[in-house]
Scaffold this active site. Structure first.
Site, short mmCIF file in Angstrom:
data_model
loop_
_atom_site.label_atom_id
_atom_site.label_comp_id
_atom_site.label_asym_id
_atom_site.label_seq_id
_atom_site.Cartn_x
_atom_site.Cartn_y
_atom_site.Cartn_z
N ARG A 40 26.57 37.87 69.94
CA ARG A 40 27.08 38.51 69.04
C ARG A 40 28.30 37.87 68.36
O ARG A 40 28.61 37.76 67.18
CB ARG A 40 27.37 39.81 69.41
CG ARG A 40 27.90 40.93 68.49
CD ARG A 40 27.33 40.84 67.12
NE ARG A 40 25.98 40.83 67.14
CZ ARG A 40 25.20 40.78 65.93
NH1 ARG A 40 25.58 40.10 64.73
NH2 ARG A 40 23.94 40.91 65.98
N LYS B 61 43.54 36.70 49.84
CA LYS B 61 42.92 37.74 49.90
C LYS B 61 41.85 37.75 51.18
O LYS B 61 40.56 37.88 50.80
CB LYS B 61 42.23 38.66 48.87
CG LYS B 61 43.26 38.96 47.73
CD LYS B 61 42.69 39.53 46.64
CE LYS B 61 43.95 39.86 45.53
NZ LYS B 61 43.45 40.41 44.33
N LYS C 215 55.30 35.67 40.49
CA LYS C 215 54.35 36.87 39.78
C LYS C 215 55.40 37.81 39.13
O LYS C 215 56.75 37.70 39.13
CB LYS C 215 53.57 37.38 40.84
CG LYS C 215 52.66 36.39 41.39
CD LYS C 215 51.72 37.14 42.64
CE LYS C 215 50.46 37.58 41.85
NZ LYS C 215 49.59 37.82 42.91
N GLU D 291 52.37 33.18 36.90
CA GLU D 291 51.71 34.24 36.48
C GLU D 291 51.89 35.02 35.11
O GLU D 291 53.16 35.15 35.02
CB GLU D 291 51.52 35.47 37.45
CG GLU D 291 50.46 36.61 36.88
CD GLU D 291 50.42 37.72 38.03
OE1 GLU D 291 49.61 37.71 38.94
OE2 GLU D 291 51.59 38.68 37.76
N ASP E 95 46.57 36.33 33.74
CA ASP E 95 46.19 37.53 34.84
C ASP E 95 45.79 38.56 33.70
O ASP E 95 46.33 39.06 32.77
CB ASP E 95 47.38 37.87 35.39
CG ASP E 95 46.96 38.93 36.40
OD1 ASP E 95 45.83 38.93 36.94
OD2 ASP E 95 47.86 39.92 36.59
#
Length: 291
Positions: free
Chosen positions: A110, A145, A177, A206, A227
């Site tokens: 597993r 992320k 940003k 950004e 963005d």
């Protein structure tokens, strides 16, 4: 896919943590396997694709079983890797065979599948984006992320799928940003502060409007993250930045999906960054079957 540079050290650390989690610690035990399988029993198993996709993380297979054998004091099992990361798979493909202690095979099953299924899912999802962008001149990028503790492996899986890694963390690229601009007082102040403190670190900025993009180029930025722009606004921004004559890399980011990917790529951007590659890819179903 040639030199993908599998992150061996990071992978081994993940494997050890995952086994500790499953066994209850470094000296833990699989109560079912230890009770039902004699230590001298040996078996052969196949790692099999149960769905079509792209393979990612195949070097994890021997890593897991080597670590389990070490913990159990058993002889190492023999793993034969039959397919390479980046390979397309169809249902029923055998990607590896494992021969040796049945206890080792079942204890590690597993943990091995959790990691390889996860990485193959990311590689499969990334390949869909790479195919959608084919011929546009744009490349799909990942983001930060990622699953905590799995960043190196997940970004490796992006490479296996045909994508490109962006920054690995907060340390290797400065990304200015909106909150940085607000806290520093302005875009110009934020950019100047980064350049003064870390002159050798790449800086990305950004932007959300064409005017902000041109302002960024004016203060020296040479990598812009556009963005949450519409396709039309992005095209206008790309044209305006290109008209400056400066060598600026442009990236579309924010809420991108496969159904609009090509339209965004055809605006002339260099990259599309997609957090979903690592935070929302479903696993690719693989199994380990005793034969």
């Amino acid at each position: 896919m040639t030199d993908l540079q599998f992150p061996q050290t990071d992978a081994l650390e993940v494997v050890r943590v995952a086994l500790d989690e499953d066994l209850g610690g470094p000296d833990g035990v699989d109560v079912t396997t230890s009770a039902t399988i004699p230590p001298d029993q040996v078996s052969t198993a196949h790692v099999v694709a149960r769905a079509a996709g792209v393979l990612g993380g195949i070097p994890v297979v021997p890593l897991v079983f080597d670590e389990v054998a070490r913990r159990l004091g058993a002889a190492p099992v023999h793993v034969e890797v039959l397919r390479a990361d980046g390979d397309r798979l169809v249902r029923g493909d055998v990607v590896a065979t494992v021969e040796g202690s049945t206890q080792v095979v079942l204890v590690g099953e597993r943990t091995m599948l959790n990691i390889v299924c996860r990485l193959s899912g990311i590689a499969t999802h990334t390949r869909q984006w790479a195919q959608e962008l084919e011929g546009t001149g744009a490349t799909v990028l990942d983001t930060r992320k990622t699953t905590p503790g799995l960043r190196a492996l997940e970004k490796y899986a992006v490479r296996a799928g045909g994508g490109t890694n962006k920054r690995m963390g907060l340390h290797d690229v400065a990304m200015i940003k909106d909150n940085h601009k607000l806290a520093a007082g302005s875009l110009a102040r934020a950019y100047a502060a980064v350049r003064a403190r870390y002159p050798d670190v790449p800086v990305q900025v950004e932007v959300t409007t064409t005017a902000e993009a041109l302002e960024s180029v004016g203060v020296g930025a040479r990598f812009l993250l556009c963005d949450n722009m519409s396709v039309d606004l992005l095209r206008e921004t790309v044209e305006a930045v290109r008209a400056t004559g400066e060598d600026v890399e442009l990236e579309a980011t924010g809420g991108l999906t496969l159904d609009v990917a090509r339209a965004y790529a055809l605006t002339g951007v260099d990259y599309l960054s997609v957090g979903g590659l690592t935070h929302s890819s479903p696993i690719l179903d693989l199994a380990l079957d005793l034969v």
